[in-house]
Design a protein around this motif. Structure first.
Motif: not given
Length: 133
Positions: A54-77
């Protein structure tokens, strides 16, 4: 005569043991709990083969994009961990460095962000620039 009977007795016991063992090897009775049937094994093999071609999807989401969402979290850690990991990604993967720098710049442009967080982001940007050279 008695010796002959003893020999026949021992021989008959060996023969019966071999006969019982031979039947168990040739004839497979009901499968045990941890065994699977031949049909199930064939289905598993077929689905595995179908999945492999089966052909796999050619799209790839870089891991830093999910980390970028965590910049908005209130927890400083969590915020610091996300910024730290994004900076490490930018340092080790040059192709993501500019995108991560842009995310950091966008974060610095937002109003209402605490000064401590802004300083931490600026520190990580400097690390990225230093390691680039």
């Amino acid at each position: 005569m008695e010796e002959l009977k003893k020999k026949k007795g021992i021989l008959s016991k060996i023969k019966s043991l071999v006969a019982k063992t031979g039947r168990n090897i040739i004839w497979r009775g009901r499968p045990k709990d941890n065994e699977i049937s031949e049909k199930i094994a064939q289905k598993i093999q077929k689905s595995s083969y179908d999945f492999s071609i089966m052909k796999r999807k050619d799209t790839f989401t870089p891991p830093y994009l999910s980390l970028a969402e965590q910049l908005q979290v209130d927890d400083d850690q969590i915020f610091k961990a996300a910024a730290y990991n994004m900076a490490n990604i930018a340092i080790s993967r040059k192709k993501y460095a500019q995108d991560i720098q842009n995310i950091f710049n966008d974060y610095l442009q937002k109003e209402g962000m605490p000064e401590i967080r802004r300083d931490y982001i600026k520190q990580k940007q400097l690390e990225i620039i230093r390691k680039k050279k």
